[in-house]
Design an enzyme around this catalytic site. Structure first.
Site, mmCIF file in Angstrom:
data_model
loop_
_atom_site.group_PDB
_atom_site.id
_atom_site.type_symbol
_atom_site.label_atom_id
_atom_site.label_comp_id
_atom_site.label_asym_id
_atom_site.label_seq_id
_atom_site.Cartn_x
_atom_site.Cartn_y
_atom_site.Cartn_z
ATOM 1 N N PRO A 134 0.730 -1.007 0.105
ATOM 2 C CA PRO A 134 -0.113 -0.152 0.046
ATOM 3 C C PRO A 134 0.932 1.309 -0.042
ATOM 4 O O PRO A 134 0.245 2.413 -0.345
ATOM 5 C CB PRO A 134 -1.025 -0.169 1.314
ATOM 6 C CG PRO A 134 -0.896 -1.602 1.798
ATOM 7 C CD PRO A 134 0.538 -2.226 1.224
ATOM 8 N N GLU A 166 3.177 -7.655 8.664
ATOM 9 C CA GLU A 166 3.046 -6.158 8.647
ATOM 10 C C GLU A 166 3.866 -5.643 7.363
ATOM 11 O O GLU A 166 3.956 -4.318 6.964
ATOM 12 C CB GLU A 166 3.924 -5.721 9.892
ATOM 13 C CG GLU A 166 2.708 -5.794 11.218
ATOM 14 C CD GLU A 166 1.476 -5.548 10.753
ATOM 15 O OE1 GLU A 166 1.235 -4.095 10.671
ATOM 16 O OE2 GLU A 166 0.499 -6.060 10.951
ATOM 17 N N ARG A 182 -3.208 -9.277 -20.304
ATOM 18 C CA ARG A 182 -4.135 -8.943 -21.394
ATOM 19 C C ARG A 182 -3.632 -8.063 -22.686
ATOM 20 O O ARG A 182 -4.112 -7.836 -23.529
ATOM 21 C CB ARG A 182 -5.360 -8.600 -20.877
ATOM 22 C CG ARG A 182 -5.260 -7.281 -20.227
ATOM 23 C CD ARG A 182 -6.784 -6.928 -19.342
ATOM 24 N NE ARG A 182 -7.866 -6.579 -20.263
ATOM 25 C CZ ARG A 182 -8.031 -5.540 -20.801
ATOM 26 N NH1 ARG A 182 -7.297 -4.559 -20.683
ATOM 27 N NH2 ARG A 182 -9.180 -5.486 -21.669
ATOM 28 N N ASP A 185 -10.653 0.309 -24.058
ATOM 29 C CA ASP A 185 -10.609 0.118 -22.715
ATOM 30 C C ASP A 185 -10.612 1.753 -21.966
ATOM 31 O O ASP A 185 -10.319 2.572 -22.383
ATOM 32 C CB ASP A 185 -9.822 -0.430 -22.174
ATOM 33 C CG ASP A 185 -9.641 -2.166 -22.086
ATOM 34 O OD1 ASP A 185 -10.528 -2.551 -22.637
ATOM 35 O OD2 ASP A 185 -8.546 -2.668 -22.071
HETATM 36 N N1 ADE Z 1 -0.622 -5.315 -0.144
HETATM 37 C C1 ADE Z 1 -1.396 -5.048 0.934
HETATM 38 N N2 ADE Z 1 -2.234 -4.012 0.510
HETATM 39 C C2 ADE Z 1 -1.762 -3.782 -0.730
HETATM 40 C C3 ADE Z 1 -2.280 -2.834 -1.784
HETATM 41 N N3 ADE Z 1 -3.400 -1.921 -1.538
HETATM 42 N N4 ADE Z 1 -1.748 -2.652 -3.001
HETATM 43 C C4 ADE Z 1 -0.455 -3.427 -3.360
HETATM 44 N N5 ADE Z 1 -0.024 -4.429 -2.266
HETATM 45 C C5 ADE Z 1 -0.789 -4.404 -1.281
#
Ligand code: ADE
Length: 258
Positions: free
Chosen positions: A89, A116, A154, A169
């Protein structure tokens, strides 16, 4: 294209990628996906891959050595240069432009974290790029890796049956540099209790159909994702289409994009 997935659950990613367009792309030899498990590179009876974080706090952090040895093994398995992409994230947001760039590479190594996260020293030493698939937290990078694999596979030449379909797309940038959402689609029957197909789509007039689709794409993007359109930079023709769309729909322009 070769994609290596480093994950504690490599078979999970392989399974998701076995179906549909990605499965077919693999069958056709357009994409080869190889799974690697860092646990196979862990030492000791328990084959530990994680430890508690220094400084305290919840969760576990993935150890440097099993991941590093696993990554080095992926590198040794194929002479083609590859960048290591860590799914997290904290990464840069994945966009269609980024997908296009990744799809043009010969090889990718996707690193999936669990717990974590991963010891930061491993990230600093071995990771070339960090990518996020959205502002939410998954319990691991596997689903994010499957998203990257799908989006990239793809786009491989020959992966889609209709070579036009990727061009149309959502988010695919047109020659004018605009990335719009896709227009609505309809199929049989023409008449249904849920409504009627817009007559223009039945007219056989290709220019009119293209105009309608462009107008719908502009209108939808304006209403749903106004940040994607800089109104000032629209062509005259697009501005006229959008004005007509807004007048017809009675929608009020987004105040962020007046
Ligand atoms: N791992 C955990 N959450 C994630 C996300 N939102 N994007 C990429 N990898 C992740």
């Amino acid at each position: 294209m070769r994609i290596d997935v480093v994950s504690l659950f490599p078979e999970f990613v392989a399974q998701i990628s076995a179906h549909g367009v990605v499965g077919r792309a693999q069958e056709r030899g357009l994409v080869a996906i190889h799974g690697w498990n860092p646990r196979d590179y862990a030492s000791g009876n328990y084959r530990r891959v994680d430890e508690r974080p220094f400084g305290g706090g919840p969760g576990m952090v993935m150890l440097i050595d099993p991941l590093r040895d696993c990554l080095h093994a992926t590198r040794a398995a194929d002479p083609a240069a590859s960048s290591v992409v860590y799914l997290t994230p904290q990464g840069a947001p994945l966009t269609q432009a980024k997908v296009r760039e990744l799809a043009g590479r010969e090889r990718l190594v996707l690193l999936c974290g669990r717990y974590e996260g991963i010891d930061e020293r491993l990230v600093a030493a071995e990771v070339d790029e960090e990518l996020s698939i959205g502002d939410y937290v998954l319990s691991g990078g596997e689903l994010a890796a499957a998203v990257v694999i799908d989006a990239v596979a793809r786009l491989q030449p020959g992966a889609l049956s209709d070579s036009e379909s990727a061009v149309q797309d959502s988010f695919e940038t047109g020659p004018d540099g605009l990335a719009l959402l896709d227009c609505p689609h309809f199929t049989r029957p023409v008449e249904h209790t849920l409504g009627t197909v817009p007559p223009v789509l039945l007219s056989g007039n290709h220019a009119e159909i293209a105009r309608w689709r462009r107008q719908q794409a502009l209108g939808r993007t304006w209403l749903r994702r106004p940040e994607l359109i800089d109104r000032e930079r629209l062509s005259r023709a697009d501005q006229a289409l959008l004005d007509a769309f807004l007048a017809e729909s009675g929608a009020t322009p987004d105040p962020r994009n007046p």
